[in-house]
Design a protein around this motif. Sequence first.
Motif, PDB file in Angstrom:
ATOM      1  N   ALA A  52       0.848  -1.194   0.000  1.00 34.18           N
ATOM      2  CA  ALA A  52       0.000   0.000   0.000  1.00 34.18           C
ATOM      3  C   ALA A  52       0.884   1.244   0.000  1.00 34.18           C
ATOM      4  CB  ALA A  52      -0.910  -0.010   1.221  1.00 34.18           C
ATOM      5  N   PRO A  53       0.533   2.270  -0.779  1.00 33.66           N
ATOM      6  CA  PRO A  53      -0.724   2.386  -1.556  1.00 33.66           C
ATOM      7  C   PRO A  53      -0.634   1.844  -2.978  1.00 33.66           C
ATOM      8  CG  PRO A  53       0.413   4.474  -1.590  1.00 33.66           C
ATOM      9  CD  PRO A  53       1.274   3.547  -0.771  1.00 33.66           C
ATOM     10  N   ASP A  54       0.520   1.246  -3.364  1.00 32.56           N
ATOM     11  CA  ASP A  54       0.702   0.743  -4.737  1.00 32.56           C
ATOM     12  C   ASP A  54       0.405  -0.750  -4.793  1.00 32.56           C
ATOM     13  OD1 ASP A  54       1.529   3.281  -5.595  1.00 32.56           O
ATOM     14  OD2 ASP A  54       3.580   2.890  -4.916  1.00 32.56           O
ATOM     15  N   VAL A  95      -6.006  -9.526 -13.319  1.00 34.61           N
ATOM     16  CA  VAL A  95      -7.363  -9.854 -13.754  1.00 34.61           C
ATOM     17  C   VAL A  95      -7.305 -10.526 -15.119  1.00 34.61           C
ATOM     18  CG1 VAL A  95      -9.640  -8.930 -14.287  1.00 34.61           C
ATOM     19  CG2 VAL A  95      -8.298  -7.925 -12.438  1.00 34.61           C
ATOM     20  N   LYS A  96      -8.049 -11.643 -15.280  1.00 35.36           N
ATOM     21  CA  LYS A  96      -8.112 -12.369 -16.562  1.00 35.36           C
ATOM     22  C   LYS A  96      -9.419 -12.038 -17.271  1.00 35.36           C
ATOM     23  CE  LYS A  96      -6.885 -16.716 -16.954  1.00 35.36           C
ATOM     24  NZ  LYS A  96      -6.907 -18.197 -16.842  1.00 35.36           N
ATOM     25  N   ALA A 125      -4.506  -4.652 -12.540  1.00 37.75           N
ATOM     26  CA  ALA A 125      -5.521  -3.710 -12.055  1.00 37.75           C
ATOM     27  C   ALA A 125      -5.058  -3.146 -10.708  1.00 37.75           C
ATOM     28  CB  ALA A 125      -6.870  -4.399 -11.898  1.00 37.75           C
ATOM     29  N   ASN A 126      -4.839  -1.852 -10.675  1.00 37.15           N
ATOM     30  CA  ASN A 126      -4.468  -1.200  -9.412  1.00 37.15           C
ATOM     31  C   ASN A 126      -5.700  -1.143  -8.504  1.00 37.15           C
ATOM     32  OD1 ASN A 126      -1.816  -0.689 -10.275  1.00 37.15           O
ATOM     33  ND2 ASN A 126      -2.471   1.179 -11.326  1.00 37.15           N
ATOM     34  N   VAL A 127      -5.501  -1.477  -7.254  1.00 39.66           N
ATOM     35  CA  VAL A 127      -6.621  -1.514  -6.305  1.00 39.66           C
ATOM     36  C   VAL A 127      -6.261  -0.724  -5.058  1.00 39.66           C
ATOM     37  CG1 VAL A 127      -7.493  -3.746  -7.115  1.00 39.66           C
ATOM     38  CG2 VAL A 127      -5.797  -3.664  -5.285  1.00 39.66           C
ATOM     39  N   ARG A 128      -7.318  -0.217  -4.425  1.00 44.04           N
ATOM     40  CA  ARG A 128      -7.161   0.455  -3.127  1.00 44.04           C
ATOM     41  C   ARG A 128      -7.831  -0.428  -2.085  1.00 44.04           C
ATOM     42  NH1 ARG A 128     -10.090   4.518  -0.254  1.00 44.04           N
ATOM     43  NH2 ARG A 128     -11.622   4.583  -1.968  1.00 44.04           N
ATOM     44  N   ILE A 129      -7.036  -0.852  -1.109  1.00 46.03           N
ATOM     45  CA  ILE A 129      -7.546  -1.817  -0.139  1.00 46.03           C
ATOM     46  C   ILE A 129      -8.004  -1.108   1.133  1.00 46.03           C
ATOM     47  CG2 ILE A 129      -6.059  -3.651  -1.030  1.00 46.03           C
ATOM     48  CD1 ILE A 129      -4.258  -3.267   1.382  1.00 46.03           C
ATOM     49  N   SER A 187     -11.626   0.003  -4.329  1.00 45.26           N
ATOM     50  CA  SER A 187     -11.742   0.426  -5.726  1.00 45.26           C
ATOM     51  C   SER A 187     -10.757  -0.374  -6.563  1.00 45.26           C
ATOM     52  CB  SER A 187     -11.450   1.930  -5.864  1.00 45.26           C
ATOM     53  OG  SER A 187     -10.124   2.221  -5.467  1.00 45.26           O
ATOM     54  N   GLY A 188     -11.079  -0.491  -7.858  1.00 44.09           N
ATOM     55  CA  GLY A 188     -10.198  -1.219  -8.778  1.00 44.09           C
ATOM     56  C   GLY A 188     -10.740  -2.558  -9.205  1.00 44.09           C
ATOM     57  N   LEU A 189     -11.733  -3.104  -8.502  1.00 43.64           N
ATOM     58  CA  LEU A 189     -12.364  -4.371  -8.857  1.00 43.64           C
ATOM     59  C   LEU A 189     -13.868  -4.202  -8.821  1.00 43.64           C
ATOM     60  CD1 LEU A 189     -10.335  -7.191  -7.038  1.00 43.64           C
ATOM     61  CD2 LEU A 189     -10.381  -6.669  -9.487  1.00 43.64           C
ATOM     62  N   LYS A 190     -14.540  -5.067  -9.570  1.00 42.39           N
ATOM     63  CA  LYS A 190     -16.000  -5.074  -9.558  1.00 42.39           C
ATOM     64  C   LYS A 190     -16.491  -6.505  -9.600  1.00 42.39           C
ATOM     65  CE  LYS A 190     -16.512  -4.546 -14.596  1.00 42.39           C
ATOM     66  NZ  LYS A 190     -15.069  -4.715 -14.884  1.00 42.39           N
ATOM     67  N   ALA A 191     -17.750  -6.663  -9.328  1.00 46.17           N
ATOM     68  CA  ALA A 191     -18.340  -8.001  -9.330  1.00 46.17           C
ATOM     69  C   ALA A 191     -18.211  -8.627 -10.713  1.00 46.17           C
ATOM     70  CB  ALA A 191     -19.806  -7.924  -8.915  1.00 46.17           C
TER      71      ALA A 191
END
Length: 437
Positions: A381-383, A388-389, A399-403, A415-419
């Motif tokens: 964090a934060p990088d 993602v396939k 895919a960069n994500v914020r945990i 942020s950075g992922l979706k269902a």
Amino acid sequence: MAMRLKGLPPLRSRPGAAIATVLMVLIVIGFVLTRRQAAGGAAVAGEQSVVIQPRPFASTLSLVGAVTPGDAVDVTAPFDGRVRSVGFEYGGLVSQGQSLVELDTADIEQRREEAEAEFLKASQAAADMATWSSGQEMSQARRAEASAAFELADTRRKIVETKALLDRGLVAREEYEGLTQQQHGQETALAGARQDAAEVLKRGGGANRRVVEIGLMTARARLADLDAQRAGAIVRAPVAGVIVRPTGEKLEAAGPSLHAGLQLTKGQLIGAIAKPGALGVAFQLSEADANRVRPGQRVEVTGPGFGGFDLHGSMASVAREATPSSASASTVSFAASARLDDLTAAQAALIRIGMTANVAIDLYRNGAAVVAPPAAIQGEAPDTFVTVKDRRTGQLRRANVRIGQVAPDGVEVLSGLKAGDVVVWSAKSSGGADTDD
């Protein structure tokens, strides 16, 4: 032609060529099988994946503490005195109004007699002050003033008579002059008597009256206090519940174990009565956890002696000062407590004060969170990022994500992922995210 064929020499077998052919076939088959096994092994060991779907997510903190009185009423000594008898045992049930301790009243009786004497004196002084204008001292001052005035008036009358006789030559001038000097002395005496009377009258009001009133109120209050203390020589339970020894800082104030003959001081703690079904849990928090835990957070409590019951409650307090015993140590801790919800009769019958309690504090909860496996999170964090396939082409992308919160079973992705996203990672090279729980 037939004769020629028959005349030809027979064909000779070639064993070396046959063997070479068989070996060649085996090599080809082995090569194919090896490629298939290698490809299958790489698919199994090299890649793992998960389809992201929103799900409930919770971050908890697990600790170990002890059951304590949640809502307790302190019982204190009403006055200085020795214990005459003890009518309870710590950890036992007491009923409201039950006699807990009886104190010897010899000392308080003596102090009450002294207070009563002071009250009587103050009452007399107040009564004198109330009738000051007609009191004895004021009456004496007024009589002295009246006497001086009468003597002066008598002397003035004599001077008038003597002056008439002197004018006729019937008395000597020395007698007249003597009366005149006596008049001057009596006038001075009258002025002094009037001043004394005014001073006496002044002492009956103003600040002097207020001092007497305060003295009477103080004496009355002290006597009433001692009467109340004497009436409380038998200390009774204010509420029903379980009486326990004071905990924490109050334990030092309680002093030694209670027994007959022990000298108690006014206000000294005798014990605390925990109301039935109103219990709590006390435990210690580390420096790292002290600022993560706040009053109002939900808790779940279990224990080896709870008979399988899972209890629920909420955080009650977190100390703002480190525990004294740990303040000078390399690692410090902070006292914290949780309040349990009202217990049922069955739960209250099993759970005892002092039992070991396993506490799980609900630090964070999200009913529909995007959660990725900890092994899929790469970087720091934060990088942080995941792989993602694409579900149609099979292509991989970063895919960069914020945990957010981290738990042992997953990492909340803000942020950075979706269902529906397919997250893949390598079991051998996964970076993973640090977990706090």
